[in-house]
Design an enzyme around this catalytic site. Structure first.
Site, PDB file in Angstrom:
ATOM      1  N   GLY A   1      35.695 -18.636  -6.127  1.00 11.66           N
ATOM      2  CA  GLY A   1      34.616 -17.665  -5.931  1.00 11.66           C
ATOM      3  C   GLY A   1      33.251 -18.136  -6.408  1.00 11.66           C
TER       4      GLY A   1
ATOM      5  N   GLU B   1      26.279 -26.179  -0.883  1.00  9.57           N
ATOM      6  CA  GLU B   1      26.797 -24.868  -0.468  1.00  9.57           C
ATOM      7  C   GLU B   1      26.081 -23.730  -1.204  1.00  9.57           C
ATOM      8  OE1 GLU B   1      31.081 -24.383  -0.129  1.00  9.57           O
ATOM      9  OE2 GLU B   1      31.351 -26.544  -0.145  1.00  9.57           O
TER      10      GLU B   1
ATOM     11  N   HIS C   1      31.964 -24.007   5.583  1.00 10.17           N
ATOM     12  CA  HIS C   1      32.959 -25.085   5.595  1.00 10.17           C
ATOM     13  C   HIS C   1      32.332 -26.338   4.972  1.00 10.17           C
ATOM     14  CE1 HIS C   1      36.630 -27.024   6.885  1.00 10.17           C
ATOM     15  NE2 HIS C   1      35.892 -28.067   7.214  1.00 10.17           N
TER      16      HIS C   1
ATOM     17  N   ILE D   1      41.633 -14.412  10.094  1.00 12.34           N
ATOM     18  CA  ILE D   1      41.220 -13.002  10.189  1.00 12.34           C
ATOM     19  C   ILE D   1      41.924 -12.397  11.424  1.00 12.34           C
ATOM     20  CG2 ILE D   1      39.242 -11.446  10.517  1.00 12.34           C
ATOM     21  CD1 ILE D   1      39.205 -12.904   7.802  1.00 12.34           C
TER      22      ILE D   1
ATOM     23  N   ASN E   1      31.009 -19.703  -4.553  1.00 12.52           N
ATOM     24  CA  ASN E   1      30.032 -19.366  -3.500  1.00 12.52           C
ATOM     25  C   ASN E   1      29.691 -17.886  -3.535  1.00 12.52           C
ATOM     26  OD1 ASN E   1      29.172 -21.516  -1.405  1.00 12.52           O
ATOM     27  ND2 ASN E   1      31.289 -22.035  -1.924  1.00 12.52           N
TER      28      ASN E   1
ATOM     29  N   LEU F   1      41.481 -18.303   2.830  1.00 11.91           N
ATOM     30  CA  LEU F   1      42.440 -19.242   3.418  1.00 11.91           C
ATOM     31  C   LEU F   1      43.307 -18.666   4.537  1.00 11.91           C
ATOM     32  CD1 LEU F   1      43.505 -21.160   0.187  1.00 11.91           C
ATOM     33  CD2 LEU F   1      41.909 -21.893   1.967  1.00 11.91           C
ATOM     34  N   LYS F   2      43.066 -17.423   4.883  1.00 13.67           N
ATOM     35  CA  LYS F   2      43.890 -16.811   5.935  1.00 13.67           C
ATOM     36  C   LYS F   2      43.078 -16.585   7.196  1.00 13.67           C
ATOM     37  CE  LYS F   2      47.585 -16.355   3.509  1.00 13.67           C
ATOM     38  NZ  LYS F   2      48.762 -17.113   3.817  1.00 13.67           N
TER      39      LYS F   2
ATOM     40  N   ASN G   1      31.380 -17.985   8.109  1.00 15.05           N
ATOM     41  CA  ASN G   1      32.226 -18.831   7.268  1.00 15.05           C
ATOM     42  C   ASN G   1      31.422 -20.038   6.795  1.00 15.05           C
ATOM     43  OD1 ASN G   1      34.696 -19.833   6.115  1.00 15.05           O
ATOM     44  ND2 ASN G   1      34.841 -21.276   7.833  1.00 15.05           N
TER      45      ASN G   1
ATOM     46  N   ASP H   1      37.961 -22.580  11.852  1.00 14.33           N
ATOM     47  CA  ASP H   1      36.747 -23.393  11.716  1.00 14.33           C
ATOM     48  C   ASP H   1      36.039 -23.630  13.040  1.00 14.33           C
ATOM     49  OD1 ASP H   1      37.170 -23.617   8.955  1.00 14.33           O
ATOM     50  OD2 ASP H   1      38.477 -25.354   9.218  1.00 14.33           O
TER      51      ASP H   1
HETATM   52  C1  GRF Z   1      34.075 -24.041  -0.516  1.00 15.16           C
HETATM   53  O1  GRF Z   1      34.085 -25.444  -0.534  1.00 15.16           O
HETATM   54  C2  GRF Z   1      33.865 -23.529   0.874  1.00 15.16           C
HETATM   55  O2  GRF Z   1      33.059 -24.348   1.663  1.00 15.16           O
HETATM   56  C3  GRF Z   1      35.253 -23.493   1.435  1.00 15.16           C
HETATM   57  O3  GRF Z   1      36.072 -23.124   0.358  1.00 15.16           O
HETATM   58  C4  GRF Z   1      35.435 -23.472  -0.877  1.00 15.16           C
HETATM   59  C5  GRF Z   1      35.340 -22.233  -1.695  1.00 15.16           C
HETATM   60  O4  GRF Z   1      34.949 -22.490  -3.005  1.00 15.16           O
HETATM   61  N1  GRF Z   1      35.370 -22.649   2.585  1.00 15.16           N
HETATM   62  P1  GRF Z   1      34.642 -21.279  -3.996  1.00 15.16           P
HETATM   63  O5  GRF Z   1      35.860 -20.373  -4.003  1.00 15.16           O
HETATM   64  O6  GRF Z   1      33.431 -20.584  -3.471  1.00 15.16           O
HETATM   65  O7  GRF Z   1      34.416 -21.890  -5.328  1.00 15.16           O
END
Ligand code: GRF
Length: 210
Positions: free
Chosen positions: A17, A184, A114, A98, A19, A95-96, A112, A155
């Site tokens: 979490g 990010e 990536h 939608i 991000n 990770l799932k 999303n 993706d």
């Molecule tokens: C990030 O690298 C994002 O790009 C990817 O999953 C990771 C999530 O990291 N989709 P966090 O949970 O925000 O630390």
């Protein structure tokens, strides 16, 4: 910042979490015209849930296996999204897949992030450290971050913004991951800010930023 009504944002996160936190910080700095109404996780042990609770953000854990069938799981998710009058769904390490009817209902409202330059190094199995291992293995000279609207495939979907960084080649996957994460934390809040100011539109499947 825009004077229009704050957007209701729902974050989906299965991991640490960070991000989510980067976006939340920019909301708290009054740089984003939105609020995070709910954090949904697919994993009860996700660190993202602790972070949300720490900031008094409501949370929900939705594990498909705990439901009697896929449609009940999808309906529960849809009910939560409707209840919160969701404007945008932000996937941040979710990770799932939608559920298809949610992708349909919230077409061009789900974004999303990536940690690579899609369409390269995306798809099933391309998450976390695996992405950076694959980039190094392939001898790429650049990698980066992609933010995109999602569609029914992993993706996939119209790209909103990408940012590139150089790969030196001598870094470890973990070092590369850290370098990419730094980008990010800048790019995701920036895109969310633009979204909340209605500056990102989509026409004929092409993203237009005004
Ligand atoms: C990030 O690298 C994002 O790009 C990817 O999953 C990771 C999530 O990291 N989709 P966090 O949970 O925000 O630390």
């Amino acid at each position: 910042m825009s004077n229009s009504k704050k957007k209701n944002l729902i974050v989906f996160a299965s991991g640490t979490g960070t991000n989510f936190l980067a976006i939340l910080q920019e909301i708290q700095n009054n740089n984003i015209n939105g609020r995070i109404s709910l954090l949904i996780s697919s994993k009860p042990e996700a660190k993202a849930l602790d972070k949300a609770r720490q900031y008094n953000i409501p949370t929900a854990v939705l594990q498909e296996k705990k439901f009697s069938c896929h449609s009940e799981y999808a309906r529960t998710m849809m009910d939560l999204l409707k209840k919160h009058q969701t404007d945008y769904i932000l996937l941040a390490g979710y990770l799932k897949m939608i559920p298809a009817d949610i992708v349909e209902t919230y077409r061009n409202k789900i974004i999303n992030i990536h940690p690579a330059l899609l369409p390269k190094f995306g798809g099933k199995g391309m998450y976390g450290i695996h992405v950076h291992e694959a980039v190094l293995q392939a001898g790429e000279t650049e990698t980066g971050v992609t933010i995109h609207f999602i569609d029914e495939k992993y993706d996939n979907g119209p790209v909103i913004m990408q940012q590139k960084i150089q790969v030196i080649g001598s870094e470890s996957p973990e070092e590369l991951q850290q370098k990419v994460l730094k980008i990010e934390y800048q790019l995701y809040p920036h895109v969310v800010k633009l979204l909340c100011e209605d500056k990102i539109k989509i026409k004929n499947n092409k993203v237009i930023i005004t």
